[in-house]
Design a protein around this motif. Structure first.
Motif, mmCIF file in Angstrom:
data_model
loop_
_atom_site.group_PDB
_atom_site.id
_atom_site.type_symbol
_atom_site.label_atom_id
_atom_site.label_comp_id
_atom_site.label_asym_id
_atom_site.label_seq_id
_atom_site.Cartn_x
_atom_site.Cartn_y
_atom_site.Cartn_z
ATOM 1 N N LEU A 6 0.832 -1.208 0.000
ATOM 2 C CA LEU A 6 0.000 0.000 0.000
ATOM 3 C C LEU A 6 0.867 1.258 0.000
ATOM 4 C CD1 LEU A 6 -2.813 -1.049 2.505
ATOM 5 C CD2 LEU A 6 -2.990 -0.831 0.024
ATOM 6 N N ALA A 7 1.959 1.217 0.742
ATOM 7 C CA ALA A 7 2.868 2.376 0.765
ATOM 8 C C ALA A 7 3.483 2.590 -0.615
ATOM 9 C CB ALA A 7 3.965 2.171 1.807
ATOM 10 N N ARG B 183 0.841 4.150 -2.763
ATOM 11 C CA ARG B 183 0.687 5.573 -2.436
ATOM 12 C C ARG B 183 1.870 6.378 -2.986
ATOM 13 N NH1 ARG B 183 -1.063 3.578 2.660
ATOM 14 N NH2 ARG B 183 0.966 4.064 3.543
ATOM 15 N N SER C 82 1.491 6.723 -6.667
ATOM 16 C CA SER C 82 0.413 7.669 -6.945
ATOM 17 C C SER C 82 0.902 9.102 -6.723
ATOM 18 C CB SER C 82 -0.784 7.362 -6.044
ATOM 19 O OG SER C 82 -1.794 8.312 -6.228
ATOM 20 N N ALA C 83 1.633 9.302 -5.649
ATOM 21 C CA ALA C 83 2.167 10.642 -5.360
ATOM 22 C C ALA C 83 3.154 11.070 -6.443
ATOM 23 C CB ALA C 83 2.843 10.663 -3.985
#
Length: 158
Positions: free
Chosen positions: A67-68, A71, A74-75
């Motif tokens: 998940l990190a 993220r 995505s960032a």
């Protein structure tokens, strides 16, 4: 407790036979075997639970890591999009600024041309005034000299 039955044969050799275990000793040994088996089962169960907890922790950590990473990706994607958008806006602003500069230069050139035309027109107007004044003076001198009564009429008209 333990009795030892030794028989000596007629030949004088001594054979020592182990004495049969007493019923208490067999039960005690069996009980110890059961206790050892229970201890091993408990250790195995504890090891299974520990392994299950470790696997659960690893799975949880891997999921959090996944998940990190999602993220972070995505960032990064959002940052790239923001940079691209900012670059496009900057390019648009630069083009608009260049067009504005070009328009200002064109307007300055037009203003300079208009100012030159105005100066030329003013010079022509001065020349025309001077020419008109000369014509007027010539008319006065020539016509007024020829007709002295006309002086009052010309002055009244002018």
């Amino acid at each position: 407790m333990a009795q030892s039955n030794s028989r000596t044969p007629a030949g004088g050799d001594e054979d020592v036979l182990p004495s049969p275990l007493a019923p208490d000793q067999g039960a005690t040994a069996l009980d110890l075997v059961y206790q050892a088996a229970d201890a091993f089962r408990n250790m195995e169960e504890h090891a299974r639970k520990t392994e299950a907890r470790a696997q659960s922790l690893c799975s949880s950590a891997l999921e959090r890591l996944r998940l990190a990473e999602i993220r972070a990706e995505s960032a990064e994607r959002a940052q790239r999009e923001l940079i691209i958008t900012a670059e496009h806006k900057l390019q648009y602003a630069c083009k608009a600024l260049e067009q504005a500069r070009s328009c200002i230069e064109a307007q300055k050139d037009k203003l300079t041309a208009v100012e030159l035309r105005a100066e030329v027109a003013e010079a022509e107007a001065r020349q025309a005034k001077e020419a008109l004044a000369l014509v007027e003076e010539a008319i006065r001198k020539r016509l007024l000299c020829a007709n002295p009564n006309a002086d009052g009429r010309l002055t009244a008209v002018a």
